[in-house]
Motif scaffolding. Structure first.
Motif, short mmCIF file in Angstrom:
data_model
loop_
_atom_site.label_atom_id
_atom_site.label_comp_id
_atom_site.label_asym_id
_atom_site.label_seq_id
_atom_site.Cartn_x
_atom_site.Cartn_y
_atom_site.Cartn_z
N SER A 49 12.57 -86.24 42.59
CA SER A 49 12.16 -84.90 43.01
C SER A 49 13.39 -84.04 43.22
N GLY A 50 13.20 -82.72 43.23
CA GLY A 50 14.30 -81.81 43.47
C GLY A 50 13.80 -80.48 44.00
N ILE A 51 14.68 -79.75 44.69
CA ILE A 51 14.34 -78.44 45.21
C ILE A 51 15.55 -77.52 45.02
N SER A 52 15.31 -76.30 44.51
CA SER A 52 16.39 -75.37 44.24
C SER A 52 16.82 -74.64 45.50
N SER A 57 12.09 -73.57 44.15
CA SER A 57 11.33 -74.22 43.09
C SER A 57 11.49 -75.72 43.21
N THR A 58 10.44 -76.46 42.86
CA THR A 58 10.46 -77.91 43.04
C THR A 58 10.13 -78.63 41.75
N GLY A 101 24.25 -74.73 42.03
CA GLY A 101 23.36 -73.90 41.26
C GLY A 101 21.92 -74.40 41.35
N ASP A 102 21.11 -73.95 40.39
CA ASP A 102 19.68 -74.23 40.42
C ASP A 102 19.19 -75.04 39.23
N TYR A 103 18.06 -75.69 39.42
CA TYR A 103 17.27 -76.29 38.36
C TYR A 103 17.96 -77.44 37.63
N HIS A 104 18.73 -78.23 38.35
CA HIS A 104 19.36 -79.41 37.75
C HIS A 104 18.38 -80.55 37.57
#
Length: 124
Positions: A49-52, A57-58, A101-104
């Motif tokens: 799982s991940g969160i920006s 965004s998840t 940063g985001d969305y990795h």
């Protein structure tokens, strides 16, 4: 030095629940994607799982959708992974990671900092 600290791993029965925590600096919380990864014995590490940082965004691996929820508490500088309806195949060492940063999401090479891991064992 930047540090991520995971906690919350335990031995639980199938169908049980656990909440994992990842404590970190405000810098990481505000500017980095926070991801949860896991590695089972004899298996490669995989994204869970991940969160920006910018818009919250998840991402969830298909096998955990509807069962796991990622969230963050900025005041506590902590990202959580709530795990419900646990299955034996969820057994693994779970790692928290931060990537600038985001969305990795599940791209492990894009994460810059890693915690030491916490053991989750699901067994009857």
């Amino acid at each position: 030095q930047v540090q991520l600290v995971e906690s919350g791993g335990d031995l639980v029965q199938p169908g049980g629940s656990l909440r994992l925590s990842c404590e970190m600096s405000e810098f990481l919380l505000n500017y980095y994607t926070i991801g949860w990864f896991r590695q089972a014995p004899g298996k490669e590490r995989e994204g869970v799982s991940g969160i920006s940082s910018s818009d919250s965004s998840t991402y969830y691996r298909d096998s955990v959708k509807g069962r796991f929820t990622i969230s963050r508490d900025n005041a506590k500088r902590t990202v959580f992974l709530q795990m419900n309806s646990l299955k034996p195949e969820d057994t693994a060492v779970y790692y928290c990671a931060a990537g600038f940063g985001d969305y990795h999401w599940v791209i492990q090479d894009e994460y810059d900092y890693w915690g030491q891991g916490t053991q989750v064992t699901v067994s009857s």
